[in-house]
Motif scaffolding. Structure first.
Motif, PDB file in Angstrom:
ATOM      1  N   PRO A  53      -7.810   1.624   2.049  1.00  0.00           N
ATOM      2  CA  PRO A  53      -6.599   1.042   2.626  1.00  0.00           C
ATOM      3  C   PRO A  53      -6.608  -0.480   2.576  1.00  0.00           C
ATOM      4  O   PRO A  53      -7.653  -1.105   2.387  1.00  0.00           O
ATOM      5  CB  PRO A  53      -6.614   1.532   4.068  1.00  0.00           C
ATOM      6  N   GLY A  54      -5.430  -1.041   2.804  1.00  0.00           N
ATOM      7  CA  GLY A  54      -5.109  -2.468   2.861  1.00  0.00           C
ATOM      8  C   GLY A  54      -6.236  -3.462   2.715  1.00  0.00           C
ATOM      9  O   GLY A  54      -6.762  -3.665   1.629  1.00  0.00           O
TER      10      GLY A  54
ATOM     11  N   SER B  36      -5.009  11.285  -0.131  1.00  0.00           N
ATOM     12  CA  SER B  36      -4.277  10.409   0.800  1.00  0.00           C
ATOM     13  C   SER B  36      -4.533  10.796   2.242  1.00  0.00           C
ATOM     14  O   SER B  36      -4.584   9.951   3.122  1.00  0.00           O
ATOM     15  CB  SER B  36      -2.768  10.483   0.611  1.00  0.00           C
TER      16      SER B  36
ATOM     17  N   ARG C 221      -3.597  14.198  -5.117  1.00  0.00           N
ATOM     18  CA  ARG C 221      -3.061  12.972  -4.537  1.00  0.00           C
ATOM     19  C   ARG C 221      -2.837  13.143  -3.039  1.00  0.00           C
ATOM     20  O   ARG C 221      -3.222  12.298  -2.238  1.00  0.00           O
ATOM     21  CB  ARG C 221      -1.738  12.678  -5.245  1.00  0.00           C
TER      22      ARG C 221
ATOM     23  N   ASP D 157       0.818  -1.182   0.000  1.00  0.00           N
ATOM     24  CA  ASP D 157       0.000   0.000   0.000  1.00  0.00           C
ATOM     25  C   ASP D 157       0.866   1.252   0.000  1.00  0.00           C
ATOM     26  O   ASP D 157       1.877   1.283   0.683  1.00  0.00           O
ATOM     27  CB  ASP D 157      -0.688   0.001   1.374  1.00  0.00           C
ATOM     28  N   VAL D 158       0.471   2.269  -0.739  1.00  0.00           N
ATOM     29  CA  VAL D 158       1.305   3.460  -0.810  1.00  0.00           C
ATOM     30  C   VAL D 158       1.474   4.117   0.563  1.00  0.00           C
ATOM     31  O   VAL D 158       2.583   4.477   0.955  1.00  0.00           O
ATOM     32  CB  VAL D 158       0.705   4.481  -1.790  1.00  0.00           C
ATOM     33  N   GLU D 159       0.376   4.229   1.265  1.00  0.00           N
ATOM     34  CA  GLU D 159       0.422   4.826   2.593  1.00  0.00           C
ATOM     35  C   GLU D 159       1.449   4.134   3.478  1.00  0.00           C
ATOM     36  O   GLU D 159       2.286   4.761   4.121  1.00  0.00           O
ATOM     37  CB  GLU D 159      -0.953   4.683   3.259  1.00  0.00           C
TER      38      GLU D 159
ATOM     39  N   LYS E 266      -5.664   5.005   7.894  1.00  0.00           N
ATOM     40  CA  LYS E 266      -4.351   4.346   7.868  1.00  0.00           C
ATOM     41  C   LYS E 266      -4.548   2.835   7.948  1.00  0.00           C
ATOM     42  O   LYS E 266      -5.302   2.348   8.775  1.00  0.00           O
ATOM     43  CB  LYS E 266      -3.505   4.805   9.053  1.00  0.00           C
ATOM     44  N   ALA E 267      -3.830   2.138   7.093  1.00  0.00           N
ATOM     45  CA  ALA E 267      -3.862   0.676   7.185  1.00  0.00           C
ATOM     46  C   ALA E 267      -3.107   0.251   8.436  1.00  0.00           C
ATOM     47  O   ALA E 267      -2.206   0.938   8.881  1.00  0.00           O
ATOM     48  CB  ALA E 267      -3.211   0.058   5.959  1.00  0.00           C
ATOM     49  N   LEU E 268      -3.493  -0.864   8.998  1.00  0.00           N
ATOM     50  CA  LEU E 268      -2.838  -1.304  10.234  1.00  0.00           C
ATOM     51  C   LEU E 268      -1.495  -1.964   9.940  1.00  0.00           C
ATOM     52  O   LEU E 268      -1.304  -2.577   8.933  1.00  0.00           O
ATOM     53  CB  LEU E 268      -3.746  -2.273  10.975  1.00  0.00           C
TER      54      LEU E 268
ATOM     55  N   VAL F 122      -7.722   9.259   3.731  1.00  0.00           N
ATOM     56  CA  VAL F 122      -7.929   7.816   3.826  1.00  0.00           C
ATOM     57  C   VAL F 122      -7.459   7.279   5.185  1.00  0.00           C
ATOM     58  O   VAL F 122      -6.529   7.797   5.784  1.00  0.00           O
ATOM     59  CB  VAL F 122      -7.193   7.124   2.658  1.00  0.00           C
TER      60      VAL F 122
ATOM     61  N   ASN G 172      -5.479   0.216  -4.206  1.00  0.00           N
ATOM     62  CA  ASN G 172      -5.035   0.843  -2.965  1.00  0.00           C
ATOM     63  C   ASN G 172      -3.886   1.800  -3.265  1.00  0.00           C
ATOM     64  O   ASN G 172      -3.184   2.228  -2.376  1.00  0.00           O
ATOM     65  CB  ASN G 172      -4.629  -0.207  -1.926  1.00  0.00           C
ATOM     66  N   ASN G 173      -3.724   2.110  -4.547  1.00  0.00           N
ATOM     67  CA  ASN G 173      -2.626   2.984  -4.962  1.00  0.00           C
ATOM     68  C   ASN G 173      -3.210   4.329  -5.378  1.00  0.00           C
ATOM     69  O   ASN G 173      -3.924   4.433  -6.376  1.00  0.00           O
ATOM     70  CB  ASN G 173      -1.893   2.318  -6.123  1.00  0.00           C
ATOM     71  N   ILE G 174      -2.890   5.364  -4.620  1.00  0.00           N
ATOM     72  CA  ILE G 174      -3.528   6.665  -4.837  1.00  0.00           C
ATOM     73  C   ILE G 174      -3.115   7.280  -6.180  1.00  0.00           C
ATOM     74  O   ILE G 174      -3.920   7.898  -6.874  1.00  0.00           O
ATOM     75  CB  ILE G 174      -3.230   7.636  -3.660  1.00  0.00           C
ATOM     76  N   GLU G 175      -1.873   7.049  -6.576  1.00  0.00           N
ATOM     77  CA  GLU G 175      -1.401   7.590  -7.841  1.00  0.00           C
ATOM     78  C   GLU G 175      -2.232   7.008  -8.990  1.00  0.00           C
ATOM     79  O   GLU G 175      -2.691   7.707  -9.890  1.00  0.00           O
ATOM     80  CB  GLU G 175       0.074   7.229  -8.008  1.00  0.00           C
TER      81      GLU G 175
ATOM     82  N   GLY H 117      -1.878  -4.669  -9.309  1.00  0.00           N
ATOM     83  CA  GLY H 117      -1.269  -4.722  -7.979  1.00  0.00           C
ATOM     84  C   GLY H 117       0.048  -5.480  -7.914  1.00  0.00           C
ATOM     85  O   GLY H 117       0.893  -5.163  -7.100  1.00  0.00           O
TER      86      GLY H 117
END
Lengths: 264, 246, 251
Positions: free
Chosen positions: C43-44, C244, C240, B164-166, C249-251, C247, C195-198, C165
């Protein structure tokens, strides 16, 4: 990465290494027979190889060694083909239709752990001492390995592929014929590979119990006539043919499953 | 800070007649963060395998501290894309693994492991097994394991490619932090140009096969960097123009 | 105002597992217009793919409903095409075999489906690879086959589940550019998960930002940048950053 690397480098080196290792093994064997007590209970490779070639023109019993091999092979093929065909069908049906599985699985699970040679006495009672009793035992040997693998193959079909096929418009029958069947081909081949091995082992055992030709008979006849050389000739024939069968199966698989990595 | 630690001289690799690496030479200074980028399918894996001695280069040499690479003596750590933790070991045991192989004394290992676990924020999770952790936690275990041995050189091969980018941004920041705290020399290989510009002090741009060095760019933007700043975009476009094949 | 194509009305999805029920989709109401490229961005491990599967009919919704062109969706069907992250190509079929699979199982004659398949194979730039097997192709090319296969059924809607992906950053740029070219040539309604903002900003007409599990729609952005878009255009980078920051945060 490392694996690919090894494979790439050593195609010829592997053959080379195999030849050397067999040669060294034969040398040690020969020397052991010549210079140690091993010679009392065993004959050397030179003698064995000599008799092997001699028996190609001069029969052991009624047949030359290659005819004995043909006898054994024809028994294996009959049992193997019937066993495989039925095993594939039953395995796939058990894998795809849950009621079939519920119905046949318990019987199958009980029969499966019984080694095929345990059936020899019964099969003689049922089918007599002729060929059919041997076919029956080999049938059992092939059948159980293939059923298991075909079953596992159906169960291992990637559900995403089934989803993809449905999404593209395939109905149940089409999913079965165009996705499930081709998917389990590699598994079936793995089963055939095991089955041909155990069929070959079983035929030798069966022939040692009751036969008047075949490689198993050559071995047991050697024992009866106290000829260690003849026993060894039989064993060598069993080894070579078993190896050739395995290679042949792999070759057929590679031809038929070019799309699959296993077949490579 | 200007002491050279890695010296690659005329490294060339052929597979049979196929020339994959063609006369590659570069230096890495002690404490430097070097990113290597190249077009998809450039010989970056071969490149890496030559440095790690998985392949013997056909010609040329790789020196670490002026001596040919010796994996037994030189303290090199790797982090690959298929990062792997040992599933039967706890986080702590995973991190201690490299030190135990090197037969360090027990209390020394304990101290080092404590320190590095603290740095990556895994102290609380030291007794967990990998299967109980999230992707980002696993990544941190891998990083901690690499840093625990205090490597002279850390080689990273696209470690964040699939993330994931984040998450990638966060892990990149953590990596930069560790790098600054420890002064480790890092060679970081990636396909991602933005990532390269974000992390590196120097960027080595590779050509397609047979791989040579197309350019070496200095990247002296101050940390922390801002991916939207004109200076950043300027370097990013420069590198992109050098590589672009798509 | 363009026509509403897909309507998700209060969709929720709960999986029954051995550890109890897991609520993956909270309460999603979403509309996709005809020939729009909607990106589901989140996210994730959030329920993006599950939401997509509910829309395509691969999964059933627990409550609420999904309609496409007014028809309620409750099972897979060839009016919807799916492109998968793990490609889901049939490995025992050639490129041609894969692309013509849909028309074939639906009973189209050989010459007709071959012609159609060839058109889409050419469209995705795989001319000359008709007889290759998937495992002989690179990741990017496999994904092209997946796109051609989905297109070849001429569905009303295309669902793409993180198709790029697994590709490296550069191949990904190429695929994104080509996907837009293909889509501009053969307009379809597309729902694209990433899951890629770009990637999201590059592709989307509109981005629906999803929350973590249970998934809901957090907010939506219309992306009005002209195409072809530039990854380092200041406005692109600003969007972007902005998206971002919203969104979870993924864990």
């Amino acid at each position: 990465m490392t694996g690919r690397n090894l494979k790439g480098i050593s195609k010829y080196k592997k053959i080379y290494a195999a030849v050397i290792s067999i040669f060294v093994f034969l040398c040690i064997w020969q020397l052991a027979v010549m210079f140690t007590d091993v010679g009392i209970v065993m004959v050397g490779p030179i003698e064995v190889i000599k008799l092997f070639f001699v028996s190609m023109v001069k029969p052991i019993g009624h047949d030359t060694i290659q005819m004995h091999i043909v006898w054994s092979l024809s028994r294996v093929m009959t049992g193997f083909v019937i066993g495989s065909a039925l095993g594939v069908v039953l395995g796939i049906l058990m894998g795809w239709f849950r009621p079939m599985n519920a119905l046949f699985r318990p019987i199958y699970e009980i029969i499966r752990p019984i080694p095929p040679i345990a059936w020899i006495p019964l099969s003689i009672v049922w089918f007599g001492i002729g060929e059919p009793s041997k076919y029956f035992i080999i049938f059992l040997a092939a059948f159980s390995a293939i059923t298991m693998n075909a079953f596992a193959g159906v169960r291992a079909v990637d559900p995403e592929l089934i989803g993809a096929a449905r999404m593209l418009g395939a109905n149940n029958r089409q999913v079965f014929t165009t996705i499930v069947l081709p998917s389990c081909v590699p598994h079936i081949f793995a089963g055939l590979q095991i089955a041909i091995g155990s069929s070959w082992a079983t035929v030798v055992a069966a022939e040692m119990v009751r036969a008047s030709q075949g490689v198993g008979w050559v071995i047991i006849r050697g024992q009866d006539s106290n000829s260690t050389v003849q026993i060894m000739v039989g064993i060598v024939a069993v080894g070579i043919v078993g190896f050739a069968l395995a290679v042949l199966m792999r070759w057929i698989e590679a031809k038929l499953c070019a799309w699959n990595v296993r077949g490579r | 800070m200007s002491e050279t630690i890695v010296k690659v001289n005329h490294m060339t690799k052929k597979f049979g007649d196929l020339l994959v690496l063609d006369d590659v030479s570069f230096d890495v200074k002690k404490g430097e963060f070097l990113c290597i980028v190249g077009p998809t399918g450039c010989g970056k894996t071969t490149f890496l395998n030559c440095i790690t001695k998985l392949y013997e280069p056909t010609a040329g040499e790789i020196l670490i501290n002026d001596k040919p690479v010796n994996l037994k003596e030189d303290n090199i750590a790797y982090i690959f894309q298929e990062y792997s933790t040992m599933s039967w070991l706890t986080v702590e045991q995973n991190v201690a693994f490299g030190l135990e192989i090197k037969k360090k004394p027990k209390d020394f290992i304990k101290q080092e492991v404590d320190e590095v676990l603290e740095m990556v924020g895994l102290t609380k999770y030291r007794d967990y097994y990998p299967s109980e952790l999230s992707t980002s936690m696993l990544q941190r275990v891998v990083i901690a394991r690499a840093f625990a041995v205090k490597p002279q050189l850390l080689l990273m091969d696209e470690p964040y490619g699939q993330l994931d980018v984040e998450l990638r941004f966060r892990l990149e920041d953590e990596l930069l932090n560790l790098w600054r705290k420890t002064g480790t020399t890092v060679i970081f290989i990636t396909h991602n140009i933005e990532e390269a510009v974000y992390l590196s002090q120097n960027i080595l741009v590779l050509t397609n096969k047979p791989t040579t060095i197309k350019a070496k760019l200095e990247n002296d933007l101050p940390f922390p960097r801002n991916v939207t700043s004109p200076e950043f975009i300027d370097i990013r476009s420069k590198v992109t123009d050098l590589i672009k094949w798509w | 105002m363009s026509k509403e194509m897909i309507i998700c009305d209060n969709v929720s999805k709960t999986f029954e597992t051995s550890r109890g029920d897991v609520n993956v989709i909270g309460n999603v109401s979403l509309t996709v217009n005809e020939n729009e490229l909607l990106v589901l961005f989140g996210p994730g491990q959030c329920g993006k793919s599950t939401l997509l599967n509910c829309m395509s009919g691969l999964e059933r919704v627990t409550t609420g409903s999904v309609t496409i062109n007014g028809r309620t969706i409750d099972s897979p069907g060839p009016d919807r095409g799916v492109v998968y992250q793990r490609t889901a190509l049939f490995p025992w079929l050639t490129v041609m075999g894969n692309v013509e699979y849909g028309p074939k199982v639906r009973g189209m004659s050989k010459s007709e489906r071959r012609e159609k398949a060839q058109y889409y194979i050419n469209l995705v730039g795989l001319e000359g690879f008709e007889n290759s097997y998937p495992n002989q192709l690179s990741g990017g090319m496999q994904q092209r086959v997946g796109i051609a296969r989905a297109y070849c059924n001429e569905p009303d809607v295309l669902f793409m589940d993180e198709p790029f992906g697994h590709l490296d950053a550069q191949t990904r740029y190429l695929m994104q550019e080509d996907l837009i070219k293909i889509w501009e040539k053969e307009k379809r309604t597309v729902v694209f998960v990433t899951n890629n903002i770009e990637e999201a900003v590059y592709l989307a007409d509109r981005i629906a930002v999803l929350t973590n599990c249970p998934t809901t729609v957090k907010t939506e952005y219309e992306i009005n940048l002209p195409r072809p878009r530039d990854y380092i255009d200041p406005e692109f980078l600003r969007l972007r950053e902005e998206i971002s920051s919203v969104v979870d945060k993924a864990l």
